[in-house]
Design an enzyme around this catalytic site. Structure first.
Site, mmCIF file in Angstrom:
data_model
loop_
_atom_site.group_PDB
_atom_site.id
_atom_site.type_symbol
_atom_site.label_atom_id
_atom_site.label_comp_id
_atom_site.label_asym_id
_atom_site.label_seq_id
_atom_site.Cartn_x
_atom_site.Cartn_y
_atom_site.Cartn_z
ATOM 1 N N HIS A 1 8.899 6.559 37.783
ATOM 2 C CA HIS A 1 9.632 7.423 36.843
ATOM 3 C C HIS A 1 9.529 6.996 35.387
ATOM 4 C CE1 HIS A 1 11.480 7.558 40.856
ATOM 5 N NE2 HIS A 1 11.406 8.852 40.654
ATOM 6 N N GLY B 1 22.961 10.369 29.019
ATOM 7 C CA GLY B 1 22.469 11.187 30.127
ATOM 8 C C GLY B 1 21.343 12.110 29.684
ATOM 9 N N ARG C 1 19.448 13.494 23.607
ATOM 10 C CA ARG C 1 20.362 12.575 22.910
ATOM 11 C C ARG C 1 19.691 11.230 22.695
ATOM 12 N NH1 ARG C 1 26.628 13.642 24.295
ATOM 13 N NH2 ARG C 1 26.745 15.370 22.816
ATOM 14 N N ARG D 1 8.610 13.198 33.208
ATOM 15 C CA ARG D 1 9.615 14.243 33.498
ATOM 16 C C ARG D 1 10.458 14.601 32.273
ATOM 17 N NH1 ARG D 1 11.598 14.467 39.318
ATOM 18 N NH2 ARG D 1 9.895 13.550 40.459
ATOM 19 N N ARG E 1 25.796 2.549 29.037
ATOM 20 C CA ARG E 1 25.818 4.010 29.124
ATOM 21 C C ARG E 1 26.640 4.561 27.974
ATOM 22 N NH1 ARG E 1 26.595 9.029 31.074
ATOM 23 N NH2 ARG E 1 28.684 9.693 31.667
ATOM 24 N N GLY F 1 28.056 8.118 27.291
ATOM 25 C CA GLY F 1 28.147 9.449 27.896
ATOM 26 C C GLY F 1 29.398 10.190 27.488
ATOM 27 N N SER F 2 29.706 11.204 28.273
ATOM 28 C CA SER F 2 30.923 11.967 28.030
ATOM 29 C C SER F 2 31.742 11.979 29.320
ATOM 30 C CB SER F 2 30.591 13.386 27.590
ATOM 31 O OG SER F 2 29.891 14.040 28.626
ATOM 32 N N GLU G 1 33.622 11.102 35.243
ATOM 33 C CA GLU G 1 32.256 11.279 34.734
ATOM 34 C C GLU G 1 31.337 11.160 35.942
ATOM 35 O OE1 GLU G 1 30.003 8.042 33.985
ATOM 36 O OE2 GLU G 1 31.224 7.816 35.779
ATOM 37 N N GLU H 1 28.260 8.859 36.380
ATOM 38 C CA GLU H 1 27.195 7.844 36.462
ATOM 39 C C GLU H 1 27.648 6.376 36.474
ATOM 40 O OE1 GLU H 1 27.093 10.285 34.037
ATOM 41 O OE2 GLU H 1 25.570 11.585 34.938
ATOM 42 N N ASP I 1 36.230 16.761 27.499
ATOM 43 C CA ASP I 1 37.089 17.717 28.224
ATOM 44 C C ASP I 1 38.420 17.038 28.539
ATOM 45 O OD1 ASP I 1 34.972 19.879 28.859
ATOM 46 O OD2 ASP I 1 34.039 18.025 29.503
ATOM 47 N N ARG J 1 31.145 17.863 20.200
ATOM 48 C CA ARG J 1 30.765 16.731 21.058
ATOM 49 C C ARG J 1 29.891 15.749 20.298
ATOM 50 N NH1 ARG J 1 29.960 18.326 27.205
ATOM 51 N NH2 ARG J 1 31.609 19.853 27.313
HETATM 52 N N1 HPA Z 1 33.444 16.146 34.998
HETATM 53 C C1 HPA Z 1 32.451 15.264 35.156
HETATM 54 N N2 HPA Z 1 31.785 14.759 34.149
HETATM 55 C C2 HPA Z 1 32.113 15.142 32.909
HETATM 56 C C3 HPA Z 1 33.124 16.042 32.674
HETATM 57 C C4 HPA Z 1 33.829 16.564 33.773
HETATM 58 O O1 HPA Z 1 34.729 17.399 33.622
HETATM 59 N N3 HPA Z 1 33.216 16.245 31.327
HETATM 60 C C5 HPA Z 1 32.273 15.455 30.769
HETATM 61 N N4 HPA Z 1 31.605 14.790 31.722
#
Ligand code: HPA
Length: 244
Positions: free
Chosen positions: A5, A21, A25, A44, A88, A90-91, A185, A187, A210, A223
């Site tokens: 990969h 992720g 980004r 990929r 990581r 992430g969000s 999240e 991961e 969120d 974001r």
């Molecule tokens: N769920 C899972 N992962 C996320 C979310 C969520 O609502 N928001 C941002 N990453």
């Protein structure tokens, strides 16, 4: 030397790597926050770059969404490309009502509904935790940047949508909410498990995009703003951790 990969040469990746992720980004971080960044892999379209931050070599690579994807990239980066510190960026979706949109959750531990770490751990429950040195460095970097953070458990879930159509996420995640888990999240538990298996250091930082209890959500432009501050804290944390 290539893995299934990642197509790169030995030495193309730094020991320190940021893991968003979204591969776009990764490109944005490389172009905006690193000096002299060059693309080192694009298999990929999972883009990876290496550049410098405050004079030190740092890589950044997308992981895709979910634990299988994170496991593949983290494992190959550690075992074939010499990455030792993986952060990581992430969000997440907040599971506690007082956690504000745009704040940053530092994943001290990562619970999961996946069997990924049980498979690694002979059927027992593995406590997937951040590397203590990276965590302490991230808290110091966040304090210096006046970035508010929440520190505690996250839930790394295989599900983004509820398994029963129409089921409220607050019901699905009810036990996690009651156990004080800060956010969901997809991961961190896989990253922490892979790092433990291969004796590397890992940390997950997630900006709150969120608010699942209050039903609030950031737009994609909003974001990006919160994301930038968090990535700078991640880069500063790697710098600080290296000096200790
Ligand atoms: N769920 C899972 N992962 C996320 C979310 C969520 O609502 N928001 C941002 N990453």
């Amino acid at each position: 030397m290539s893995t299934p990969h990642i197509s790169a040469e030995p030495g193309d990746f730094a020991a320190d790597v940021l893991l968003p992720g979204d591969p776009l980004r990764a490109r944005w971080i490389a172009e905006t926050l690193l000096e002299g960044a060059r693309e080192v892999t694009a298999v990929r379209n999972m883009l990876g770059y290496t550049g410098r931050y405050l004079g030190r070599e740092v890589s950044v690579m997308g992981t895709g969404m979910g634990m299988p994807s994170m496991t593949i990239y983290a494992t190959e980066l550690i075992t074939h490309f010499g990455c030792r510190r993986l952060v990581r960026v992430g969000s997440c979706g907040a599971l506690q009502p007082e956690i504000e949109l745009r704040s940053v959750v530092v994943a001290l531990g990562a619970c999961t509904d996946s069997t990924i770490n049980r498979q690694r751990f002979g059927g027992f429950d593995f406590a997937a935790t951040a590397h203590a040195g990276l965590l302490v460095a991230a808290l110091a970097a966040a304090e210096a940047a006046a970035l508010p953070v929440e520190v505690g458990n996250v839930l790394s879930s295989d599900l983004f949508y509820p398994p029963v159509t129409g089921q409220p996420l607050t019901e699905l995640y009810g036990p996690a909410i009651r156990m004080g888990v800060l956010a969901v999240e997809m991961e961190a538990a896989a990253l922490y498990g892979a790092a433990a298996q291969h004796r590397a250091e890992a940390l997950a930082l997630c900006s709150v995009s969120d608010q699942l209890v209050r039903g609030e959500h950031l737009s994609s432009d909003e974001r990006q703003e919160g994301f930038r501050d968090m990535v700078i804290v991640a880069l500063d944390a790697l710098q600080l951790a290296d000096g200790r």
